[in-house]
Design a protein around this motif. Sequence first.
Motif, PDB file in Angstrom:
ATOM      1  N   GLU A  50       0.822  -1.215   0.000  1.00 49.11           N
ATOM      2  CA  GLU A  50       0.000   0.000   0.000  1.00 49.11           C
ATOM      3  C   GLU A  50       0.853   1.261   0.000  1.00 49.11           C
ATOM      4  O   GLU A  50       0.570   2.217  -0.728  1.00 49.11           O
ATOM      5  N   ALA A  51       1.921   1.280   0.801  1.00 51.34           N
ATOM      6  CA  ALA A  51       2.791   2.458   0.852  1.00 51.34           C
ATOM      7  C   ALA A  51       3.515   2.652  -0.479  1.00 51.34           C
ATOM      8  O   ALA A  51       3.645   3.782  -0.964  1.00 51.34           O
ATOM      9  N   SER A  52       3.958   1.563  -1.079  1.00 52.46           N
ATOM     10  CA  SER A  52       4.644   1.640  -2.370  1.00 52.46           C
ATOM     11  C   SER A  52       3.703   2.139  -3.460  1.00 52.46           C
ATOM     12  O   SER A  52       4.077   2.995  -4.280  1.00 52.46           O
ATOM     13  N   PHE A  53       2.499   1.590  -3.481  1.00 47.23           N
ATOM     14  CA  PHE A  53       1.503   2.015  -4.461  1.00 47.23           C
ATOM     15  C   PHE A  53       1.233   3.511  -4.328  1.00 47.23           C
ATOM     16  O   PHE A  53       1.160   4.235  -5.322  1.00 47.23           O
ATOM     17  N   GLN A  54       1.108   3.979  -3.091  1.00 56.07           N
ATOM     18  CA  GLN A  54       0.813   5.390  -2.864  1.00 56.07           C
ATOM     19  C   GLN A  54       1.951   6.277  -3.355  1.00 56.07           C
ATOM     20  O   GLN A  54       1.720   7.330  -3.937  1.00 56.07           O
ATOM     21  N   VAL A  55       3.187   5.851  -3.140  1.00 53.94           N
ATOM     22  CA  VAL A  55       4.344   6.620  -3.619  1.00 53.94           C
ATOM     23  C   VAL A  55       4.306   6.736  -5.133  1.00 53.94           C
ATOM     24  O   VAL A  55       4.447   7.834  -5.692  1.00 53.94           O
ATOM     25  N   ASN A  57       1.781   6.251  -7.211  1.00 58.25           N
ATOM     26  CA  ASN A  57       0.579   6.966  -7.624  1.00 58.25           C
ATOM     27  C   ASN A  57       0.726   8.483  -7.421  1.00 58.25           C
ATOM     28  O   ASN A  57       0.426   9.274  -8.326  1.00 58.25           O
ATOM     29  N   ASP A  58       1.182   8.887  -6.241  1.00 57.14           N
ATOM     30  CA  ASP A  58       1.325  10.319  -5.949  1.00 57.14           C
ATOM     31  C   ASP A  58       2.426  10.962  -6.783  1.00 57.14           C
ATOM     32  O   ASP A  58       2.307  12.113  -7.200  1.00 57.14           O
ATOM     33  N   THR A  81       2.455  16.198  -1.357  1.00 53.22           N
ATOM     34  CA  THR A  81       1.741  14.926  -1.189  1.00 53.22           C
ATOM     35  C   THR A  81       2.653  13.752  -1.529  1.00 53.22           C
ATOM     36  O   THR A  81       2.697  12.750  -0.807  1.00 53.22           O
ATOM     37  N   ALA A  82       3.400  13.872  -2.633  1.00 54.91           N
ATOM     38  CA  ALA A  82       4.331  12.809  -3.027  1.00 54.91           C
ATOM     39  C   ALA A  82       5.432  12.642  -1.981  1.00 54.91           C
ATOM     40  O   ALA A  82       5.800  11.520  -1.622  1.00 54.91           O
ATOM     41  N   ALA A  85       4.114  10.810   0.988  1.00 51.23           N
ATOM     42  CA  ALA A  85       3.992   9.374   0.696  1.00 51.23           C
ATOM     43  C   ALA A  85       5.356   8.692   0.800  1.00 51.23           C
ATOM     44  O   ALA A  85       5.473   7.573   1.317  1.00 51.23           O
ATOM     45  N   ARG A  88       6.132   8.236   4.411  1.00 47.55           N
ATOM     46  CA  ARG A  88       5.380   7.108   4.969  1.00 47.55           C
ATOM     47  C   ARG A  88       6.030   5.783   4.581  1.00 47.55           C
ATOM     48  O   ARG A  88       6.152   4.869   5.390  1.00 47.55           O
TER      49      ARG A  88
END
Length: 104
Positions: A50-55, A57-58, A81-82, A85, A88
């Motif tokens: 999830e954290a990787s996907f968010q990075v 994606n952002d 935002t990026a 992420a 995180r």
Amino acid sequence: MKDLLARDIEALRVDVLKAGVLNAKALQESAESHVAHLHDVLRESRELHEASFQVVNDTIGFAKLLYGHAGIAESEQARRTALAAIDRLAGVLGRCEWREASSP
């Protein structure tokens, strides 16, 4: 090995901080490359995924705004935002387990 992961995270952070219109397209490749390296050496977990996907994606969202010549306020918010992420993800790395080295 932990130092290598920290360097991957820091390199991605620097790429996002220095990003501009001229290198916006390279940001996606950078994010995907650094995240792929993390997944090569760390055991998969939902939190890491999830954290990787968010990075990724952002970072892609930020790059699209840069490439599309969005307003400064909008693109700077996307940059923050990026970066959040990435921070995180860096926190998640400390809770991840290493993949076991495969024997020859």
